[in-house]
Write a protein that holds these residues in place. Structure first.
Motif, PDB file in Angstrom:
ATOM      1  N   ASP A   1      -8.737-134.124  58.393  1.00  0.00           N
ATOM      2  CA  ASP A   1      -8.705-133.735  56.986  1.00  0.00           C
ATOM      3  C   ASP A   1      -9.996-133.043  56.543  1.00  0.00           C
ATOM      4  O   ASP A   1     -10.168-132.734  55.359  1.00  0.00           O
ATOM      5  CB  ASP A   1      -8.415-134.943  56.093  1.00  0.00           C
ATOM      6  CG  ASP A   1      -9.460-136.040  56.238  1.00  0.00           C
ATOM      7  OD1 ASP A   1     -10.417-135.846  57.013  1.00  0.00           O
ATOM      8  OD2 ASP A   1      -9.315-137.087  55.589  1.00  0.00           O
ATOM      9  N   GLY A   2     -10.924-132.823  57.491  1.00  0.00           N
ATOM     10  CA  GLY A   2     -12.151-132.111  57.192  1.00  0.00           C
ATOM     11  C   GLY A   2     -13.271-132.979  56.673  1.00  0.00           C
ATOM     12  O   GLY A   2     -14.262-132.454  56.158  1.00  0.00           O
TER      13      GLY A   2
ATOM     14  N   SER B   1     -18.579-133.530  54.456  1.00  0.00           N
ATOM     15  CA  SER B   1     -17.724-132.461  54.959  1.00  0.00           C
ATOM     16  C   SER B   1     -18.582-131.226  55.199  1.00  0.00           C
ATOM     17  O   SER B   1     -19.738-131.152  54.771  1.00  0.00           O
ATOM     18  CB  SER B   1     -16.596-132.149  53.973  1.00  0.00           C
ATOM     19  OG  SER B   1     -17.134-131.665  52.751  1.00  0.00           O
ATOM     20  N   TYR B   2     -17.994-130.227  55.842  1.00  0.00           N
ATOM     21  CA  TYR B   2     -18.699-128.973  56.098  1.00  0.00           C
ATOM     22  C   TYR B   2     -17.687-127.836  56.033  1.00  0.00           C
ATOM     23  O   TYR B   2     -16.916-127.620  56.973  1.00  0.00           O
ATOM     24  CB  TYR B   2     -19.398-129.007  57.460  1.00  0.00           C
ATOM     25  CG  TYR B   2     -20.304-127.830  57.703  1.00  0.00           C
ATOM     26  CD1 TYR B   2     -21.591-127.809  57.191  1.00  0.00           C
ATOM     27  CD2 TYR B   2     -19.859-126.724  58.446  1.00  0.00           C
ATOM     28  CE1 TYR B   2     -22.431-126.725  57.408  1.00  0.00           C
ATOM     29  CE2 TYR B   2     -20.697-125.648  58.669  1.00  0.00           C
ATOM     30  CZ  TYR B   2     -21.977-125.641  58.141  1.00  0.00           C
ATOM     31  OH  TYR B   2     -22.809-124.565  58.357  1.00  0.00           O
ATOM     32  N   HIS B   3     -17.657-127.155  54.903  1.00  0.00           N
ATOM     33  CA  HIS B   3     -16.804-125.988  54.671  1.00  0.00           C
ATOM     34  C   HIS B   3     -15.327-126.275  54.959  1.00  0.00           C
ATOM     35  O   HIS B   3     -14.577-125.376  55.376  1.00  0.00           O
ATOM     36  CB  HIS B   3     -17.262-124.793  55.516  1.00  0.00           C
ATOM     37  CG  HIS B   3     -18.643-124.332  55.184  1.00  0.00           C
ATOM     38  ND1 HIS B   3     -18.978-123.730  53.978  1.00  0.00           N
ATOM     39  CD2 HIS B   3     -19.796-124.396  55.901  1.00  0.00           C
ATOM     40  CE1 HIS B   3     -20.262-123.428  53.978  1.00  0.00           C
ATOM     41  NE2 HIS B   3     -20.799-123.832  55.131  1.00  0.00           N
ATOM     42  N   ASN B   4     -14.934-127.529  54.757  1.00  0.00           N
ATOM     43  CA  ASN B   4     -13.536-127.938  54.949  1.00  0.00           C
ATOM     44  C   ASN B   4     -13.017-127.702  56.376  1.00  0.00           C
ATOM     45  O   ASN B   4     -11.805-127.608  56.595  1.00  0.00           O
ATOM     46  CB  ASN B   4     -12.615-127.224  53.946  1.00  0.00           C
ATOM     47  CG  ASN B   4     -12.835-127.699  52.528  1.00  0.00           C
ATOM     48  OD1 ASN B   4     -13.135-128.889  52.304  1.00  0.00           O
ATOM     49  ND2 ASN B   4     -12.717-126.805  51.556  1.00  0.00           N
ATOM     50  N   TYR B   5     -13.942-127.620  57.333  1.00  0.00           N
ATOM     51  CA  TYR B   5     -13.523-127.527  58.731  1.00  0.00           C
ATOM     52  C   TYR B   5     -13.061-128.909  59.215  1.00  0.00           C
ATOM     53  O   TYR B   5     -13.503-129.949  58.717  1.00  0.00           O
ATOM     54  CB  TYR B   5     -14.679-127.054  59.615  1.00  0.00           C
ATOM     55  CG  TYR B   5     -15.109-125.625  59.370  1.00  0.00           C
ATOM     56  CD1 TYR B   5     -14.228-124.688  58.845  1.00  0.00           C
ATOM     57  CD2 TYR B   5     -16.393-125.203  59.695  1.00  0.00           C
ATOM     58  CE1 TYR B   5     -14.617-123.384  58.629  1.00  0.00           C
ATOM     59  CE2 TYR B   5     -16.801-123.899  59.497  1.00  0.00           C
ATOM     60  CZ  TYR B   5     -15.897-122.987  58.949  1.00  0.00           C
ATOM     61  OH  TYR B   5     -16.297-121.685  58.740  1.00  0.00           O
ATOM     62  N   GLN B   6     -12.195-128.905  60.210  1.00  0.00           N
ATOM     63  CA  GLN B   6     -11.744-130.172  60.800  1.00  0.00           C
ATOM     64  C   GLN B   6     -12.897-130.831  61.545  1.00  0.00           C
ATOM     65  O   GLN B   6     -13.623-130.170  62.295  1.00  0.00           O
ATOM     66  CB  GLN B   6     -10.591-129.937  61.776  1.00  0.00           C
ATOM     67  CG  GLN B   6      -9.263-129.606  61.104  1.00  0.00           C
ATOM     68  CD  GLN B   6      -8.130-129.546  62.101  1.00  0.00           C
ATOM     69  OE1 GLN B   6      -8.328-129.720  63.313  1.00  0.00           O
ATOM     70  NE2 GLN B   6      -6.923-129.308  61.609  1.00  0.00           N
ATOM     71  N   ALA B   7     -13.050-132.125  61.328  1.00  0.00           N
ATOM     72  CA  ALA B   7     -14.079-132.889  62.036  1.00  0.00           C
ATOM     73  C   ALA B   7     -13.492-133.375  63.355  1.00  0.00           C
ATOM     74  O   ALA B   7     -12.482-134.090  63.377  1.00  0.00           O
ATOM     75  CB  ALA B   7     -14.546-134.061  61.198  1.00  0.00           C
ATOM     76  N   ASN B   8     -14.145-132.999  64.463  1.00  0.00           N
ATOM     77  CA  ASN B   8     -13.600-133.298  65.786  1.00  0.00           C
ATOM     78  C   ASN B   8     -14.232-134.519  66.452  1.00  0.00           C
ATOM     79  O   ASN B   8     -13.550-135.258  67.161  1.00  0.00           O
ATOM     80  CB  ASN B   8     -13.776-132.090  66.711  1.00  0.00           C
ATOM     81  CG  ASN B   8     -13.028-130.870  66.228  1.00  0.00           C
ATOM     82  OD1 ASN B   8     -11.956-130.989  65.650  1.00  0.00           O
ATOM     83  ND2 ASN B   8     -13.608-129.695  66.450  1.00  0.00           N
TER      84      ASN B   8
ATOM     85  N   GLU C   1     -15.244-128.156  64.176  1.00  0.00           N
ATOM     86  CA  GLU C   1     -14.747-127.028  64.946  1.00  0.00           C
ATOM     87  C   GLU C   1     -15.860-126.450  65.825  1.00  0.00           C
ATOM     88  O   GLU C   1     -16.296-127.109  66.758  1.00  0.00           O
ATOM     89  CB  GLU C   1     -14.111-125.993  64.023  1.00  0.00           C
ATOM     90  CG  GLU C   1     -12.899-126.551  63.292  1.00  0.00           C
ATOM     91  CD  GLU C   1     -12.177-125.514  62.463  1.00  0.00           C
ATOM     92  OE1 GLU C   1     -12.524-124.324  62.545  1.00  0.00           O
ATOM     93  OE2 GLU C   1     -11.223-125.880  61.732  1.00  0.00           O
ATOM     94  N   GLU C   2     -16.401-125.241  65.529  1.00  0.00           N
ATOM     95  CA  GLU C   2     -17.421-124.629  66.378  1.00  0.00           C
ATOM     96  C   GLU C   2     -18.846-124.972  65.949  1.00  0.00           C
ATOM     97  O   GLU C   2     -19.807-124.499  66.561  1.00  0.00           O
ATOM     98  CB  GLU C   2     -17.250-123.106  66.385  1.00  0.00           C
ATOM     99  CG  GLU C   2     -15.902-122.647  66.935  1.00  0.00           C
ATOM    100  CD  GLU C   2     -15.741-121.139  66.872  1.00  0.00           C
ATOM    101  OE1 GLU C   2     -16.647-120.498  66.326  1.00  0.00           O
ATOM    102  OE2 GLU C   2     -14.733-120.627  67.366  1.00  0.00           O
ATOM    103  N   ILE C   3     -18.994-125.784  64.901  1.00  0.00           N
ATOM    104  CA  ILE C   3     -20.308-126.092  64.333  1.00  0.00           C
ATOM    105  C   ILE C   3     -20.645-127.554  64.600  1.00  0.00           C
ATOM    106  O   ILE C   3     -19.787-128.441  64.454  1.00  0.00           O
ATOM    107  CB  ILE C   3     -20.336-125.825  62.818  1.00  0.00           C
ATOM    108  CG1 ILE C   3     -19.809-124.432  62.505  1.00  0.00           C
ATOM    109  CG2 ILE C   3     -21.739-126.022  62.269  1.00  0.00           C
ATOM    110  CD1 ILE C   3     -20.649-123.305  63.083  1.00  0.00           C
TER     111      ILE C   3
END
Length: 812
Positions: A449-450, A477-484, A500-502
């Motif tokens: 959910d980001g 959160s971070y820019h609404n990216y998915q947390a992996n 994601e990539e961050i």
């Protein structure tokens, strides 16, 4: 010359116990079961594994007791899918092999194998005789009839019966489906031990009893039905009065006298019954289950023992986790359970019911799954996540926090949180605050959910609220990216969360964002901080196979390598990190330190396919490792799970080549059933042996036989595949044949004993002669001179007459 150590991949336990039928010893004291490429011997009374038989290099598919106890290896030359032996046939056996010896063959044959006795330990069997063709490879689909007069085999919709005396095969077909929609496909077969009766199991749950099958067209069968799904296995008791059946329902059914109205049940056995075995004396039976368990059952249908192996499901969603308290391996067990498995003893410690719901055995039914588990550093807390989803929009999530109870010696539910996130959880981890004074237990969860959430334990038992539980303390959160993924540093001061990539790094005191790292292309899947002198490094892997190392002091990428890494696991006791890559069909291992340019160890082809997960488990005592290359194994041991659900580890120890003690040899004579006849016969034989030994002991001293030497006994009783080289055994064997100079020869000792015996006899005879030849003066006067003195030969003859027992005359 120092032998160089080599790193080997070895099985460390947890192999399947339910792959084939288990076998009881003659007295039912032991249970032998196939476990990977080993045969394990368990005590039916204590459930302990008392012996492991080694020698195979691939999966063991069948076990049969050899009444002659010949320690020989027979090379058939084909893959053996099942093995059968008959009581009266010591020089032959039956095996199921693939047709034409093809790897991908779906057709199999039952053949007769001649087990020729030969002086060598390994014998090649060249005589193979075809018995049945086009049969099923499963051992449950072939059974031998009364006294080995016939063999029955089922496949698809056909029952085939081969008669050995007539050398004739009868086939009995069934229609695919009846008017009522029954599924008549065969699943298993069993033969009555005393009568001409064959029991067959079917996919629709029916059991058929076939009779009069000696005639191809006049056969009859009766049907019994209780199972609602396929019958997995059948077994007759020793006398054939009862028939045992099992299947998906986890219920053992006992049919008495082949009657549907006379049946008894043993329910709630845990999981699908896959195999049923009966002991030769009829006192016990056992069931093998899908959850890698063997249940030993008494004849009155009461469970007497349970042998539980490592439970293996379709997937290990929790991964491999270590319990800090017991150092047990923790992973998914039975549906909705966590299993705690001891690797040292290769047995399950206990199960923890997480979901706390009854599991329904029904295909296609959506049920609650246990997907995540994590322990705090000291093992005081356990966090679990369970989910259930029927449709994409109907997601049910529940997170539970468990506190360790010292009195119960187990975990007790403390907090239940419904829907901790709005989408699937991807990771959770504890902050190491157990060793810090007044440290608040902290848990972080990441989700699709980001967001990542910080949960803290609040103890307000001293206040008016009287509440003790976990609450959400922060949401990031971070820019609404998915947390992996997420992880804490060794001291707990930093939190790394990948979006994601961050990769983002946060201060765990203020929850402020400190820095970010980016390494396109590919999402960041795995994260871990360096430890000890490498604590300034942060490592991560991408779904494109890159392994990246960032320097937290310079906030820059230190190095990266495209290795196809699929598993990244740090050692909790050192700076070492293990990375498993899979570029081709095999997985490779790399062990390295982030601050060193070269890996400590590279091991190619550790297993076929992809490694699912891995974990370092601290050793109780550090192991001495000679090679500097393998020092990373000294304090912790690395375990990994293969795609075939096999638990493997690494070792530098060479295979054990010591002689097996004679006390651990399973002699057939020692495991005969203690029947009343055996007690009488055994006592009579024992008395005869004692009398024989006593008689021999009076006459001569036993000579020192080479076969009575312990070393020679060990040599003769040890299987060939575990014997050392002949050069090593030669000196020991020759020493057993030599006679010490300090001792006299056997002939001299025997002669001395015989001379002493004769001397004692002469002295005794002299006493007798003096007593018998005291002259009476009156007799001398009456008879005159006495009879002349006897010669030596006459004296010996007289001694023999004196020793003769004439007491029987008194009875007349």
């Amino acid at each position: 010359m120092v032998v160089q150590e080599q790193l080997r991949v070895v099985r460390c336990g947890g192999s399947k116990l339910n792959g084939s039928r288990a076998v009881f010893s003659a007295d039912a004291k032991y249970l032998l079961c196939a476990s990977g490429d080993y045969v394990k011997v368990y005590s039916t009374a204590t459930e302990e594994c008392i012996h492991i038989l080694q020698g195979h290099t691939n999966l063991v598919t069948g076990i049969q007791l050899n009444p002659q106890n010949h320690l020989q290896t027979f090379v058939v030359g084909y893959k053996i899918f099942a093995f059968y032996s008959l009581a009266g046939s010591d020089d032959s056996g039956f095996v199921i092999i693939p047709k034409n010896n093809e790897e991908a063959s779906d057709s199999f044959q039952l053949v007769l194998v001649r087990l020729t006795k030969a002086p060598g330990q390994e014998v090649e069997t060249k005589e193979l005789s075809l018995i049945l063709d086009d049969i099923d490879h499963s051992p449950k689909c072939t059974a031998f009839g009364r006294e080995g007069e016939y063999v029955a085999s089922v496949r698809g919709l056909h029952l085939s019966v081969y008669f050995f005396k007539k050398k004739m095969t009868h086939r009995f077909p069934l229609s695919a489906r009846t008017v009522k929609g029954a599924n008549n496909y065969f699943t298993c077969v069993a033969c009555h031990p005393k009568e001409d009766c064959i029991a067959s199991g079917h996919k629709d749950g029916k059991i058929r009893l076939w009779r009069n099958f000696t005639h191809n067209k006049e056969y009859t069968f009766s049907a019994m039905h209780w199972h609602h799904n396929a019958v997995m296995d059948l077994a007759f008791t020793v006398e054939g009065t009862n028939l045992l059946s099992g299947g998906l329902e986890s219920v053992l059914v006992q049919w008495r006298d082949g009657s549907e109205s006379k049946k008894e049940f043993l329910p709630r056995l845990g999981s699908t019954i896959e195999h049923i075995s009966v002991s030769p004396d009829g006192t016990l039976c056992c069931t093998s289950h899908a959850e890698n368990k063997i249940t030993i059952i008494q004849s009155n249908l009461r469970v007497s023992a349970v042998i539980q192996g490592l439970v293996k499901g379709s997937s290990v969603k929790t991964g491999l986790v270590v319990d800090p308290r017991t150092k047990a391996l923790v992973l998914n067990g039975k549906p909705g359970h966590l299993q705690f498995f001891c690797l040292q003893s290769d047995k399950q410690l206990y199960n923890l019911d997480i979901v706390q719901q009854e599991y329904i055995h029904q295909a296609g039914l959506s049920q609650t799954d246990l997907v995540k588990a994590a322990f705090s550093a000291q093992g005081n807390w356990l966090a679990t996540v369970e989910q259930r989803q029927e449709k994409e929009s109907d997601l049910e999530l529940q997170m539970k926090l468990w506190a360790y109870d010292e009195q119960m010696q187990s975990f007790k539910l403390n907090t239940r949180i419904n829907m901790p996130h709005e989408d699937h959880l991807t990771a959770l981890c504890f902050r190491d605050t157990d060793g810090v004074e007044d440290g608040i237990p902290t848990l972080v969860t990441a989700a699709k959910d980001g967001r990542f959430k910080v949960w803290v334990f609040m103890d307000e038992s001293d206040t008016d609220k009287q509440s003790v539980g976990w609450i959400c303390d922060f949401v990031g959160s971070y820019h609404n990216y998915q947390a992996n993924n997420c992880c804490f540093s060794e001291d707990g001061s930093l939190l790394a969360v990948s979006f994601e990539e961050i990769v983002t790094v946060w201060d765990s005191e203020t929850w402020d964002l400190k820095c970010t790292f980016c390494h396109p292309p590919g999402k960041i899947w795995s994260l871990c901080f360096g430890r000890l002198i490498c604590s300034k490094y942060l490592l991560g892997t991408t779904d494109h196979g890159f392994l990246c190392c960032w320097n937290l002091l310079s906030c820059a990428l230190e190095w990266s390598a495209q290795l196809g890494v699929i598993v990244l696991q740090p050692d909790p006791l050192s700076e070492n990190i293990a990375a498993v890559s899979c570029i081709s069909e095999d997985s490779d291992l790399f062990v390295f330190r982030p601050n060193e340019p070269r890996p400590l160890c590279i091991q190619r082809k550790v297993c076929r396919g992809k490694v699912q997960c891995a974990v370092f488990i601290p050793r109780n005592v550090p192991e001495a490792v000679g090679s500097e290359k393998y020092q990373w194994l000294s304090r912790s041991q690395l375990y990994f799970l293969t795609a075939m659900q096999e638990l493997m580890t690494f070792s530098t120890k060479s295979p054990e080549v010591r002689l097996t003690p004679s006390s651990k040899q399973l002699a057939v004579e020692e495991s005969l059933p203690m029947t009343p006849f055996y007690l009488l016969l055994g006592k009579h034989r024992e008395q005869q042996q004692l009398k024989k030994d006593a008689d021999i002991g009076k006459a001569v001293v036993h000579s020192h036989s080479a076969q009575s030497s312990p070393a020679v006994k060990e040599l003769l009783h040890t299987p060939a595949h575990v014997l050392p080289s002949a050069a090593f055994l030669c000196s020991t064997f020759i020493n057993t044949l030599l006679i010490s100079k300090e001792n006299k020869s056997n002939g001299e000792v025997a002669d001395e004993v015989e001379m002493e015996s004769e001397k004692a006899e002469d002295e005794s005879d002299e006493d007798i002669d003096h007593t018998a030849t005291e002259e009476d003066p009156k007799l001398t006067e009456l008879w005159g001179e006495m009879t002349p003195k006897l010669s030596k030969s006459q004296e010996k003859e007289l001694r023999k007459i004196r020793k003769t027992d004439y007491s029987w005359i008194s009875a007349l």
